[in-house]
Design a protein around this motif. Structure first.
Motif, PDB file in Angstrom:
ATOM      1  N   ARG A   3       0.825  -1.206   0.000  1.00  0.00           N
ATOM      2  CA  ARG A   3       0.000   0.000   0.000  1.00  0.00           C
ATOM      3  C   ARG A   3       0.859   1.256   0.000  1.00  0.00           C
ATOM      4  O   ARG A   3       0.426   2.299  -0.456  1.00  0.00           O
ATOM      5  CB  ARG A   3      -0.929  -0.002   1.220  1.00  0.00           C
ATOM      6  N   SER A  55      -2.621  12.066  -6.314  1.00  0.00           N
ATOM      7  CA  SER A  55      -2.715  10.610  -6.186  1.00  0.00           C
ATOM      8  C   SER A  55      -2.009  10.119  -4.933  1.00  0.00           C
ATOM      9  O   SER A  55      -2.540   9.269  -4.193  1.00  0.00           O
ATOM     10  CB  SER A  55      -2.107   9.952  -7.429  1.00  0.00           C
ATOM     11  N   LEU A  59      -3.839   8.121  -1.941  1.00  0.00           N
ATOM     12  CA  LEU A  59      -3.470   6.734  -1.669  1.00  0.00           C
ATOM     13  C   LEU A  59      -2.876   6.552  -0.275  1.00  0.00           C
ATOM     14  O   LEU A  59      -3.032   5.493   0.337  1.00  0.00           O
ATOM     15  CB  LEU A  59      -2.490   6.237  -2.732  1.00  0.00           C
ATOM     16  N   ARG A  69      -5.743   5.465  -7.435  1.00  0.00           N
ATOM     17  CA  ARG A  69      -4.935   4.649  -8.345  1.00  0.00           C
ATOM     18  C   ARG A  69      -5.062   5.138  -9.785  1.00  0.00           C
ATOM     19  O   ARG A  69      -4.082   5.147 -10.539  1.00  0.00           O
ATOM     20  CB  ARG A  69      -5.360   3.194  -8.228  1.00  0.00           C
TER      21      ARG A  69
END
Length: 673
Positions: A3, A55, A59, A69
């Motif tokens: 992750r 992004s 995330l 994503r």
């Protein structure tokens, strides 16, 4: 761990691509870029870096979120595309390999950014497509968005590079079609892809209509970004600025998209997005109108004076005219457009004073409510407003302006922390987006109207109370007259006749005279009882004989065999007569209710005389009053006795059980005790 690797990978690739773009721009000349038919690489790659930052932020906070994503994928493609923009002229100038790969990526693969944009619109903010039947529509739109990129992958170089870029062959796979046929295919693919963008926007609107409050706020951030993108693109195309200015405008559009998407997903409540959307739309329309009129004025001045003056003189004359004559007109025009779009919400003082003028010309509440509804509709330029006001007797007065939409929002109206009604406005439409400043103006309007409406309700209530007092007084007079005329009068007349007869019979029939005197004595005793009853009805004698506190204790003693009564009095001496009578009657009625209806075991009576009012509290531990029980004559009489003195009386049932009667009876200067 994975992750964390994903946002790190997006950040590393994007930063390296932008760094390569900067180095390649510094290593090539403008002539080399012109020969390769490319723009500066850094300006092309920077928007991708902004998307990469958005992004990474998404995330890290929301791992594996589909929107984050997708933003990362678009950012990587965008920044790499920018770096290849720099590699194409550099490799050609230094006779290095890879120019054909760069042109293939730029001309063919870069078009997938449009598919990424459509995917972003379809997935934001939940990361999932719309459910139900709309899912099939969303999938169709997503497939259509890939039409142009796919066709570009299959198109021959002669169609893709119509400008004659100096490249080798970039055809990996091509269809056996002529150039003319493939040109038609590309035009159809363009229509499908750009139509998919329109379809995606329509699905965003559908999602907005179905969403809850939180998701709508997130979608409005995307709406603002869309408005900014459209404005930047229109400005770049309409003004034909070209070059670096156009690139900056497009970069600003992408920056708005990246920032708004990140805020919408992570902190949608960060700012007043409704005000931002409304301000952006209004400013854009005002700017468009003003610029259009500016161009018309300059064109007219040039046409009229262009043949007589040289270019410098024409420019000077047009500037003077614009500043001296057109300047005030331009300011007025901007204000007019804002009023047409958003009403008078920008003129706080004007809106409040206009409502005040309306309320001054209205009489009853039935006229004041439509005035408030019309003022709110005019001020905020909304098509529907409904005003509901609670009356003192629990009823509801309502006024409506315009037809009701499918969805509405309710705003409470309060007066001195008391709920007195509500205001109903539409939910949909950018005019219904109320900024914090708009909400402040709305509160001012409603507060002013609430004061006026409350004053009119109190005036009506006072008039009704006066009418009840007059009717009650006349009823008391009629009852006293009837009692005196039909009861006490004949009795006293009979007594007089019996005494006269007894006087005549004293000598001739002493026994008859004594009998008549006895009958007269009985009738006089009955008459005295009637007089006492009349006097008690006018004012309980115990108040004059014993005082308020002792009279209340006497009432408590009469019911002590059925309920335990505790009486506490503070400063209850020397009160005005009307206050004493009202307090005595309220306590008597409350004790009777506690015994007859509440089934109470204990009652606490408290008299608390302050500087300006007497507070009477009667609390029992009985069964209380059910919410479906209609107030009877006894409870209404309690309120009326308090209201006759300008006070108030409330009957409540606490959570712990029982019933509490609390009356506040105001008075002026107290009598010496």
């Amino acid at each position: 761990m994975s992750r964390v690797l994903e946002p790190v990978g997006v950040a590393v690739v994007s930063l390296l691509a932008v760094a390569a773009s900067v180095w390649l721009d510094l290593s090539t000349t403008a002539e080399e870029r012109a020969a390769a038919f490319t723009e500066p690489a850094t300006a092309t790659a920077l928007p991708g870096l902004l998307l990469a930052a958005a992004s990474v932020a998404v995330l890290l906070a929301l791992p594996l979120h589909a929107v984050g994503r997708l933003l990362g994928a678009v950012a990587v493609v965008w920044t790499v595309d920018g770096a290849l923009y720099g590699w194409a002229p550099y490799s050609l100038a230094h006779d290095l390999p890879g120019s054909d790969v760069a042109y293939w990526f730029i001309a063919r693969l870069g078009a997938f950014l449009l598919t990424g944009l459509v995917g972003l619109l379809l997935l934001y903010p939940t990361g999932r497509l719309l459910p139900g039947r709309w899912r099939r529509v969303a999938v169709t739109v997503l497939v259509a968005s890939a039409a142009l990129p796919v066709m570009l992958l299959l198109a021959p170089d002669s169609v893709v590079f119509s400008a004659g870029e100096p490249v080798g062959s970039t055809e990996l796979v091509s269809l056996p079609l002529s150039d003319d046929a493939f040109t038609v295919v590309l035009r159809v693919a363009q229509v499908l892809t750009f139509g998919a963008i329109v379809g995606a926007v329509a699905l965003v609107w559908t999602r907005h209509r179905q969403a809850g409050a939180h998701e709508r706020t997130q979608l409005r951030w995307l709406l603002w970004a869309g408005i900014m993108c459209v404005l930047m693109v229109v400005a770049a195309g309409t003004l034909s600025l070209g070059g670096i200015v156009t690139t900056i405008l497009l970069d600003l559009a992408v920056a708005a998209l990246a920032v708004s998407v990140a805020i919408g997903l992570l902190r949608p409540g960060l700012g007043d997005v409704d005000a931002l959307v409304a301000w952006t739309l209004t400013t854009a329309v005002v700017a468009a109108v003003v610029v259009a009129v500016d161009l018309a004025v300059i064109a007219a001045g040039t046409r009229m004076l262009g043949e007589r003056l040289d270019e410098r003189d024409v420019t000077l004359v047009v500037l003077v005219v614009a500043v001296v004559v057109y300047g005030p007109l331009r300011a007025w025009l901007g204000g007019l457009v804002r009023r047409l779009l958003l009403g008078r919400r920008g003129d706080r003082y004007g809106a409040v004073s206009a409502l005040a003028a309306r309320l001054e010309t209205t009489g009853s509440v039935d006229e004041a409510l439509p005035a408030l509804a019309g003022a709110v509709a005019e001020t905020f330029k909304v098509g529907h407003v409904r005003v509901d006001v609670l009356t003192p007797d629990g009823g509801l007065l309502s006024a409506t302006h315009g037809s009701a939409p499918a969805e509405v929002q309710e705003i409470d109206i309060a007066y001195q922390s008391e709920h007195v009604g509500r205001l109903v406005l539409p939910v949909q439409g950018f005019r219904s987006m109320l900024s914090h400043r708009d909400q402040g103006l709305l509160v001012d309007l409603v507060r002013q109207a609430a004061v006026a409406i409350r004053a009119r309700l109190l005036a009506s209530e006072l008039q009704e109370s006066r009418e009840r007092l007059v009717i009650g007084r006349e009823d008391d007079r009629r009852r006293i007259r009837r009692d005196l005329h039909d009861g006490l009068g004949p009795v006293l007349g009979g007594v007089a006749l019996r005494l006269q007869a007894a006087g005549n019979a004293i000598e001739s029939d002493p026994s008859r005279a004594r009998e008549l005197v006895g009958l007269a004595r009985t009738e006089v005793s009955d008459a005295l009882d009637d007089v006492r009853r009349l006097v008690h009805d006018l004012r309980p004698p115990a108040l004059d004989d014993l005082g308020l506190e002792a009279a209340v204790r006497q009432q408590a003693e009469r019911v002590r065999s059925e309920v335990d009564v505790t009486v506490t009095a503070v400063g209850a001496a020397g009160l005005p007569a009307a206050v004493e009578v009202a307090a005595y009657r309220i306590v008597s009625e409350s004790l009777a209710n506690a015994v007859k209806h509440a089934g109470a075991g204990a009652v606490d009576v408290r008299l608390d005389a302050g500087a300006t009012a007497l507070t009477v509290t009667v609390a029992d531990d009985g069964r209380g009053i059910g919410p479906d029980v209609t107030a009877g004559v006894g409870l209404l009489s309690l309120r009326e006795r308090a209201e006759e003195l300008g006070g108030r009386c409330e009957v409540v049932c606490p959570d712990g059980g029982g019933t509490t009667v609390r009356a506040v009876l105001p008075y002026g200067e107290r009598m010496p005790g």
